[in-house]
Design a protein around this motif. Structure first.
Motif, PDB file in Angstrom:
ATOM      1  N   TYR A 217      26.866  16.661   5.118  1.00  0.00           N
ATOM      2  CA  TYR A 217      26.257  17.657   4.287  1.00  0.00           C
ATOM      3  C   TYR A 217      25.245  18.502   5.179  1.00  0.00           C
ATOM      4  O   TYR A 217      25.063  19.654   4.955  1.00  0.00           O
ATOM      5  CB  TYR A 217      25.491  17.145   3.166  1.00  0.00           C
ATOM      6  N   ALA A 218      24.626  17.805   6.126  1.00  0.00           N
ATOM      7  CA  ALA A 218      23.784  18.401   7.000  1.00  0.00           C
ATOM      8  C   ALA A 218      24.346  19.359   8.074  1.00  0.00           C
ATOM      9  O   ALA A 218      23.844  20.092   9.068  1.00  0.00           O
ATOM     10  CB  ALA A 218      22.663  17.612   7.898  1.00  0.00           C
ATOM     11  N   GLN A 219      25.893  18.954   8.169  1.00  0.00           N
ATOM     12  CA  GLN A 219      26.363  19.728   9.271  1.00  0.00           C
ATOM     13  C   GLN A 219      25.895  19.426  10.661  1.00  0.00           C
ATOM     14  O   GLN A 219      25.878  20.490  11.283  1.00  0.00           O
ATOM     15  CB  GLN A 219      26.649  21.209   9.064  1.00  0.00           C
ATOM     16  N   GLU A 220      25.471  18.265  10.838  1.00  0.00           N
ATOM     17  CA  GLU A 220      24.896  17.940  12.161  1.00  0.00           C
ATOM     18  C   GLU A 220      25.190  16.418  12.039  1.00  0.00           C
ATOM     19  O   GLU A 220      24.812  15.644  11.024  1.00  0.00           O
ATOM     20  CB  GLU A 220      23.771  18.382  12.363  1.00  0.00           C
ATOM     21  N   GLU A 227      14.346  10.201   7.791  1.00  0.00           N
ATOM     22  CA  GLU A 227      13.826  11.326   6.912  1.00  0.00           C
ATOM     23  C   GLU A 227      15.059  12.392   6.507  1.00  0.00           C
ATOM     24  O   GLU A 227      15.218  12.584   5.594  1.00  0.00           O
ATOM     25  CB  GLU A 227      12.572  11.841   7.581  1.00  0.00           C
ATOM     26  N   LEU A 228      15.761  12.511   7.961  1.00  0.00           N
ATOM     27  CA  LEU A 228      16.769  13.501   7.727  1.00  0.00           C
ATOM     28  C   LEU A 228      18.031  12.907   7.002  1.00  0.00           C
ATOM     29  O   LEU A 228      18.510  13.851   6.161  1.00  0.00           O
ATOM     30  CB  LEU A 228      17.109  14.297   9.053  1.00  0.00           C
ATOM     31  N   ALA A 231      16.891  13.147   3.340  1.00  0.00           N
ATOM     32  CA  ALA A 231      16.889  14.351   2.764  1.00  0.00           C
ATOM     33  C   ALA A 231      18.212  14.935   2.536  1.00  0.00           C
ATOM     34  O   ALA A 231      18.754  15.679   1.481  1.00  0.00           O
ATOM     35  CB  ALA A 231      16.017  15.183   3.824  1.00  0.00           C
ATOM     36  N   SER A 232      19.211  14.660   3.513  1.00  0.00           N
ATOM     37  CA  SER A 232      20.512  15.198   3.143  1.00  0.00           C
ATOM     38  C   SER A 232      21.429  14.859   2.023  1.00  0.00           C
ATOM     39  O   SER A 232      21.838  15.305   1.366  1.00  0.00           O
ATOM     40  CB  SER A 232      21.346  15.077   4.686  1.00  0.00           C
ATOM     41  N   GLU A 235      19.556  15.614  -0.961  1.00  0.00           N
ATOM     42  CA  GLU A 235      20.078  17.102  -1.283  1.00  0.00           C
ATOM     43  C   GLU A 235      21.455  17.125  -1.802  1.00  0.00           C
ATOM     44  O   GLU A 235      21.496  17.966  -2.756  1.00  0.00           O
ATOM     45  CB  GLU A 235      19.562  17.874  -0.207  1.00  0.00           C
ATOM     46  N   GLN A 260      14.704  13.720  -6.836  1.00  0.00           N
ATOM     47  CA  GLN A 260      15.552  12.466  -6.545  1.00  0.00           C
ATOM     48  C   GLN A 260      14.738  11.306  -5.964  1.00  0.00           C
ATOM     49  O   GLN A 260      13.789  11.669  -5.439  1.00  0.00           O
ATOM     50  CB  GLN A 260      16.780  12.872  -5.825  1.00  0.00           C
TER      51      GLN A 260
ATOM     52  N   ASP B  24      10.945  20.141  -1.045  1.00  0.00           N
ATOM     53  CA  ASP B  24      10.646  18.892  -1.003  1.00  0.00           C
ATOM     54  C   ASP B  24      11.754  18.176  -0.142  1.00  0.00           C
ATOM     55  O   ASP B  24      11.551  17.169   0.696  1.00  0.00           O
ATOM     56  CB  ASP B  24      10.528  18.000  -2.238  1.00  0.00           C
ATOM     57  N   SER B  25      12.602  18.784   0.344  1.00  0.00           N
ATOM     58  CA  SER B  25      13.941  18.254   1.091  1.00  0.00           C
ATOM     59  C   SER B  25      13.574  18.976   2.638  1.00  0.00           C
ATOM     60  O   SER B  25      13.470  20.168   3.075  1.00  0.00           O
ATOM     61  CB  SER B  25      15.090  18.795   0.856  1.00  0.00           C
ATOM     62  N   VAL B  26      13.416  17.872   3.688  1.00  0.00           N
ATOM     63  CA  VAL B  26      13.158  18.509   4.966  1.00  0.00           C
ATOM     64  C   VAL B  26      14.268  19.061   5.576  1.00  0.00           C
ATOM     65  O   VAL B  26      14.328  19.880   6.371  1.00  0.00           O
ATOM     66  CB  VAL B  26      12.691  17.339   5.776  1.00  0.00           C
ATOM     67  N   LEU B  27      15.600  18.790   4.998  1.00  0.00           N
ATOM     68  CA  LEU B  27      16.654  19.299   5.443  1.00  0.00           C
ATOM     69  C   LEU B  27      16.893  20.878   5.217  1.00  0.00           C
ATOM     70  O   LEU B  27      17.063  21.834   6.002  1.00  0.00           O
ATOM     71  CB  LEU B  27      18.066  18.686   4.912  1.00  0.00           C
ATOM     72  N   ILE B  28      16.613  21.236   3.743  1.00  0.00           N
ATOM     73  CA  ILE B  28      16.500  22.487   3.111  1.00  0.00           C
ATOM     74  C   ILE B  28      15.517  23.396   4.179  1.00  0.00           C
ATOM     75  O   ILE B  28      15.597  24.458   4.446  1.00  0.00           O
ATOM     76  CB  ILE B  28      16.122  22.704   1.890  1.00  0.00           C
ATOM     77  N   LYS B  31      16.803  24.086   7.553  1.00  0.00           N
ATOM     78  CA  LYS B  31      18.056  25.163   7.269  1.00  0.00           C
ATOM     79  C   LYS B  31      17.558  26.475   7.252  1.00  0.00           C
ATOM     80  O   LYS B  31      17.821  27.400   7.657  1.00  0.00           O
ATOM     81  CB  LYS B  31      18.765  24.861   6.533  1.00  0.00           C
ATOM     82  N   VAL B  70      12.787  21.845  -8.540  1.00  0.00           N
ATOM     83  CA  VAL B  70      12.695  20.576  -8.770  1.00  0.00           C
ATOM     84  C   VAL B  70      11.936  19.930  -7.595  1.00  0.00           C
ATOM     85  O   VAL B  70      12.276  19.553  -6.541  1.00  0.00           O
ATOM     86  CB  VAL B  70      14.103  19.910  -9.170  1.00  0.00           C
TER      87      VAL B  70
END
Lengths: 294, 138
Positions: A217-220, A227-228, A231-232, A235, A260, B24-28, B31, B70
């Motif tokens: 999902y993170a494409q990495e 954390e990453l 989060a991935s 998300e 979530q 809230d998402s570190v990924l977003i 990116k 959210v």
């Protein structure tokens, strides 16, 4: 999508090994479905008769179709129609497995018939599934357990399958299973949907599936939980649930979404009824858990 | 002014824009920051919930805010209302996976500048930045 399903089916039934399946999947682009497979698949010929034509072909230096038409095993029109079907994914997979020597044409035909019987499919439903209709495929998965065949659930699963294919792994296979007693999750990523349909939704994964899903999902490449990774995967569930809410909203049903939660080594909350879908990927699997509440 | 001069001026304007990403998402956040930096923006701040977004907005006065909906502590819609009340010139772009009719209506009513449905694409980000930095109204 049926190609992936059928590949997993062959694997789950021990008809092919993982290595054979992976090799065949890699060969798909270079594989051309031969008329023998096509004519048996279409029901124009038995596997034995196709084999007979193959043997004649070796002696007569003629094309398969030419011999089959000459012998009256099929008409010119049927031959034309078959040539148009040469790109059907599951047939390409079957051909790749046959070429590789993993299975025979007979075994391939029997496995297709068995798939149809196992999923209680009519000819029309099977046609729709072979042509890649995800909705039909999901309906077939759900039909095995009538209690969960509710319209919102069918929609939820069909969207989940599409999102898995789009963002995580195109090699996908779903199976409905019961939630085992005392179920424990290594990584539990959950989110509540609220409104006229109130749902607890969760992805339950071991570390391998967690990191593979997170990386996709993170494409990495994500090599360790943290954390990453959280989060991935979080998300991905949030995106999927969000898109489900948009789809329900377009049908006039407004639902809300809560942030979530991500837990390490957690038990499922007490749920009256919950549905567990095993999600097989090209490597490993995880569980999708959906439970109506209230 | 030469053509190069026009480009230079546009680049300087980009560098001067203050942008806040709230998700809230570190990924977003990672990116989105990457996508904005690729477009040439440099003054980028981050918040991980609605409350922090309001606090940073009051301190930094960003021209553009990307706001998830959210989130824990304070939702994006609540944060949007507070930011617009204090800083009516701020362009708040809602960036959420939940583009439902009710969220769209609420966001517009609360004064959102635009709404981007997740997953975020570089194209969608570039389009909204072009519109917002050109001074276009909602």
């Amino acid at each position: 999508m049926f190609t992936q399903y059928f590949g997993h089916y062959l694997l789950n039934r021990n008809i092919v090994s993982l290595i054979q399946l992976q090799e065949a999947m890699e060969q798909l682009e270079n594989t051309r479905v031969k008329l023998g497979v096509l004519s048996v698949n279409a029901g124009y010929m038995s596997a034995a008769r196709a084999e007979e034509v193959h043997q004649l072909q070796a002696r007569m230096d003629k094309r398969f179709g030419e011999i089959a038409v000459e012998r009256g095993y099929m008409t010119e029109e049927q031959l034309e129609q078959l040539l148009g079907m040469q790109k059907e994914g599951h047939l390409v997979l079957g051909q790749a497995l046959i070429d590789q020597g993993a299975i025979t044409l007979d075994q391939f035909t029997a496995a297709l018939e068995q798939y149809k019987a196992d999923h209680l499919l009519s000819d029309d439903q099977f046609e729709a599934i072979k042509n890649g209709n995800i909705e039909e495929l999901i309906a077939a998965v759900l039909k095995l357990d009538a209690s969960i065949d509710q319209p919102w659930f069918r929609e939820y699963l069909s969207l989940f399958a599409k999102n898995m294919i789009r963002f995580i792994d195109p090699m996908l296979y779903l199976e409905v299973n019961a939630v085992p007693q005392g179920y424990q999750s290594e990584w539990l990523v959950s989110q509540n949907i609220e409104g006229t349909v109130t749902l607890f939704t969760a992805l339950s994964m071991n570390e391998g599936a967690f990191l593979r899903t997170a990386s996709a999902y993170a494409q990495e490449e994500i090599q360790a939980p943290g954390e990453l990774a959280e989060a991935s995967v979080g998300e991905f569930l949030n995106l999927h649930n969000g898109l489900f809410l948009v789809s329900m909203s377009n049908q006039g049903i407004e639902l809300g979404l809560k942030p979530q939660q991500i837990e390490h080594r957690a038990a499922l909350p007490a749920l009256a009824t919950s549905y567990l879908i095993t999600v097989y990927m090209s490597e490993g699997s995880f569980e999708l858990i959906v439970a109506p509440r209230g | 002014m030469t053509y190069t001069g026009v480009n230079e001026r546009a680049d300087t304007m980009k560098k001067e824009l203050t942008i806040l990403i709230c998700d809230d998402s570190v990924l977003i956040r990672k990116k989105l920051r990457g996508a904005l930096e690729e477009l040439g923006y440099a003054d980028i701040h981050e918040a991980h919930d609605g409350e922090q977004a309001v606090a940073i907005s009051l301190e930094r006065h960003p021209q553009i805010v990307f706001m998830d909906i959210v989130m824990p502590v304070k939702t994006g819609i609540e944060a949007l209302r507070e930011i617009i009340a204090a800083l009516p010139e701020t362009k708040v772009v809602m960036a959420s996976s939940v583009g439902t009719q009710s969220n769209l209506k609420e966001a517009i009513k609360a004064g959102a500048y635009d709404f981007i449905q997740k997953p975020l694409s570089q194209d969608a980000i570039a389009r909204v930045m072009e519109k917002a930095s050109a001074g276009g109204g909602a």
